[in-house]
Write an enzyme that holds these catalytic residues in place. Structure first.
Site, short mmCIF file in Angstrom:
data_model
loop_
_atom_site.label_atom_id
_atom_site.label_comp_id
_atom_site.label_asym_id
_atom_site.label_seq_id
_atom_site.Cartn_x
_atom_site.Cartn_y
_atom_site.Cartn_z
N CYS A 66 4.77 -6.53 -41.81
CA CYS A 66 4.54 -7.43 -40.67
C CYS A 66 3.29 -8.27 -40.92
O CYS A 66 2.23 -7.76 -41.29
CB CYS A 66 4.38 -6.62 -39.40
SG CYS A 66 3.91 -7.59 -37.95
N CYS B 41 13.61 -7.82 -36.07
CA CYS B 41 12.56 -7.65 -35.06
C CYS B 41 12.46 -8.94 -34.26
O CYS B 41 12.35 -10.03 -34.84
CB CYS B 41 11.23 -7.33 -35.72
SG CYS B 41 9.85 -7.20 -34.55
N CYS C 228 -5.30 -9.89 -18.19
CA CYS C 228 -4.26 -10.01 -19.20
C CYS C 228 -2.91 -10.32 -18.57
O CYS C 228 -1.89 -10.32 -19.27
CB CYS C 228 -4.18 -8.74 -20.04
SG CYS C 228 -3.75 -7.26 -19.09
N GLN D 184 -9.53 -4.82 -27.20
CA GLN D 184 -8.62 -5.95 -27.36
C GLN D 184 -8.01 -5.95 -28.76
O GLN D 184 -8.66 -5.61 -29.74
CB GLN D 184 -9.36 -7.26 -27.12
CG GLN D 184 -9.96 -7.41 -25.74
CD GLN D 184 -8.93 -7.74 -24.68
OE1 GLN D 184 -7.74 -7.84 -24.97
NE2 GLN D 184 -9.36 -7.91 -23.45
N GLU E 252 -16.22 3.23 -15.28
CA GLU E 252 -14.95 3.43 -15.99
C GLU E 252 -14.46 4.85 -15.72
O GLU E 252 -15.25 5.78 -15.65
CB GLU E 252 -15.17 3.22 -17.50
CG GLU E 252 -14.09 3.69 -18.42
CD GLU E 252 -12.77 2.96 -18.18
OE1 GLU E 252 -11.75 3.66 -18.12
OE2 GLU E 252 -12.78 1.72 -18.08
N ASN F 234 -12.34 -6.26 -15.25
CA ASN F 234 -11.36 -6.40 -16.33
C ASN F 234 -10.30 -5.32 -16.15
O ASN F 234 -10.26 -4.34 -16.90
CB ASN F 234 -12.07 -6.28 -17.69
CG ASN F 234 -11.11 -6.44 -18.85
OD1 ASN F 234 -10.13 -7.18 -18.76
ND2 ASN F 234 -11.37 -5.75 -19.94
#
Length: 394
Positions: A88, A11, A353, A212, A266, A326
């Site tokens: 992981c 990975c 982001c 998030q 939204e 955002n």
């Protein structure tokens, strides 16, 4: 952080694996500052915010590969074959335990993993989320609805192994294409939302809700934005692309004695329903409202609120003095940037982001200057970062 999967070449998703975390953070701050240097003066940057470098992810997006009775949970290799990554080290510990329990139980479920090269099989992905209180949401992405009974039998066994399992659903994705999920969702549990406790508020995540990936750093981001907004003491605040209401609710509870009129906008009706539930539980429904709609259309239609009118969640709210945005990675784009230019707002907080799209959007806002900026490292071991900037009218 050390990772056996990375060292073995199985990975490579964490492109910065093995780089000391302090060096990752310094390099990330430098790259982001360089990307935004035309718009963000060096002196306005605050120190970056970080959390743990491992065991920070609150969600796992697991591709199911392998074969019936011997599935893999992780990613696909270049040939479309499953690579198992059940150990992981990025996942929060309760989430890691959930992945191991699923890996133990899935082989006996009778579910056939979807094989990408042959386009055969049923179970494509399992999407898991965990709350700070170790409650879980599990979503099973199937090619067709015929395997529902097997998923329900698996869930019965999972509940024994994972008493925190709160929400479970089936998502149907019949098409063979590189998308994670399809348009149809069937919730299998009485509970439909996963409560996410963040600071003094609890957000509610539906099966399709965005949140998030890093709960600890997300809490710091909400607190910073709320602090910037509260310092202005605006009468009205709008949260555009509000999702489940994180920024709106954080701003509404930021300072004792200050009760702004808050509107969240939204496009997802599910997210708006979750945001309203969060406001109701906090006792904020008299001055915090949420609406399903397009952010640009809402801002273009802004009109002064009649001071004698009662709080009506379906009526137009006051022309905003402060805006929080955002957006997705693509940014706000030229239409919303134009609406911001025309608006009567005095303050904007932009959480991004994607520093590159943020730089493009800032170039579309010539009437605004950046007063503060801060990097929030949501994604250790990668070069992806969240950036928040505070803007005032020039």
């Amino acid at each position: 952080m050390q990772c056996d999967y990375f060292d073995a070449g199985r990975c490579r998703s964490c492109t910065l694996m093995g780089v000391p975390y302090a060096a990752q953070l310094a390099s990330g701050q430098r790259r982001v500052a360089e990307t935004l240097e035309r718009h963000v003066p060096a002196e306005v940057w605050l120190p970056p915010v970080s959390g743990p470098e491992s065991h920070f992810r609150n969600k796992a997006k697991l591709v199911v590969g392998g074969r019936k009775g011997a599935p893999t949970l992780g990613i696909l290799d270049d040939g479309g074959r499953g690579v198992d990554l059940r150990h992981c080290g990025l996942h929060e510990e309760p989430l890691h335990r959930a992945i191991l329990a699923l890996a133990d139980l899935l082989p006996g479920s009778g579910l056939t993993p979807y094989d990408v090269p042959s386009r055969q099989g049923e179970l494509k992905h399992v999407l898991l989320s965990v709350s700070p209180d170790a409650e879980l949401m599990a979503r099973f992405v199937l090619r067709s609805p015929g395997q529902r009974a097997r998923v329900e039998e698996l869930l019965a066994r999972l509940r024994t192994a994972l008493p925190g399992l709160r929400v479970a659903s089936i998502n149907l994705q019949p098409e063979h294409k590189a998308v994670l999920e399809g348009p149809e969702e069937v919730v299998l549990t009485p509970e439909r939302t996963l409560p996410m406790r963040v600071g003094a508020m609890t957000l509610h995540l539906g099966t399709r809700s965005f949140f998030q990936t890093n709960t600890q750093v997300a809490g710091a981001l909400y607190a910073q934005v709320a602090q910037w907004v509260a310092a202005e003491r605006p009468r009205s605040v709008w949260d555009l692309y509000c999702g489940v209401g994180g920024f709106a609710l954080a701003c509404a509870t930021a300072a004792p004695g200050w009760t702004p009129d808050v509107l969240g906008v939204e496009v997802s009706a599910e997210a708006v329903a979750s945001a309203r539930l969060g406001a109701e539980q906090l006792g904020l429904t008299d001055h915090v409202h949420f609406r399903t709609g397009d952010a640009t259309a809402q801002l273009d239609a802004a009109a002064p609120l009649d001071a004698d009118a009662g709080p009506d969640p379906e009526a137009g709210r006051a022309d905003p003095q402060t805006l929080v945005v955002n957006p997705p990675r693509r940014g706000i784009g030229p239409r919303l940037a134009g609406a911001l230019e025309r608006s009567g707002a005095a303050t904007v907080v932009y959480s991004s982001c994607n520093p590159s799209s943020l730089a493009t959007d800032l170039s579309r806002l010539p009437s605004w200057r950046v007063e503060r900026a801060r990097l929030f490292d949501m994604f250790p071991q990668t070069s992806h970062h969240e950036v928040a900037v505070l803007l005032h009218r020039r």
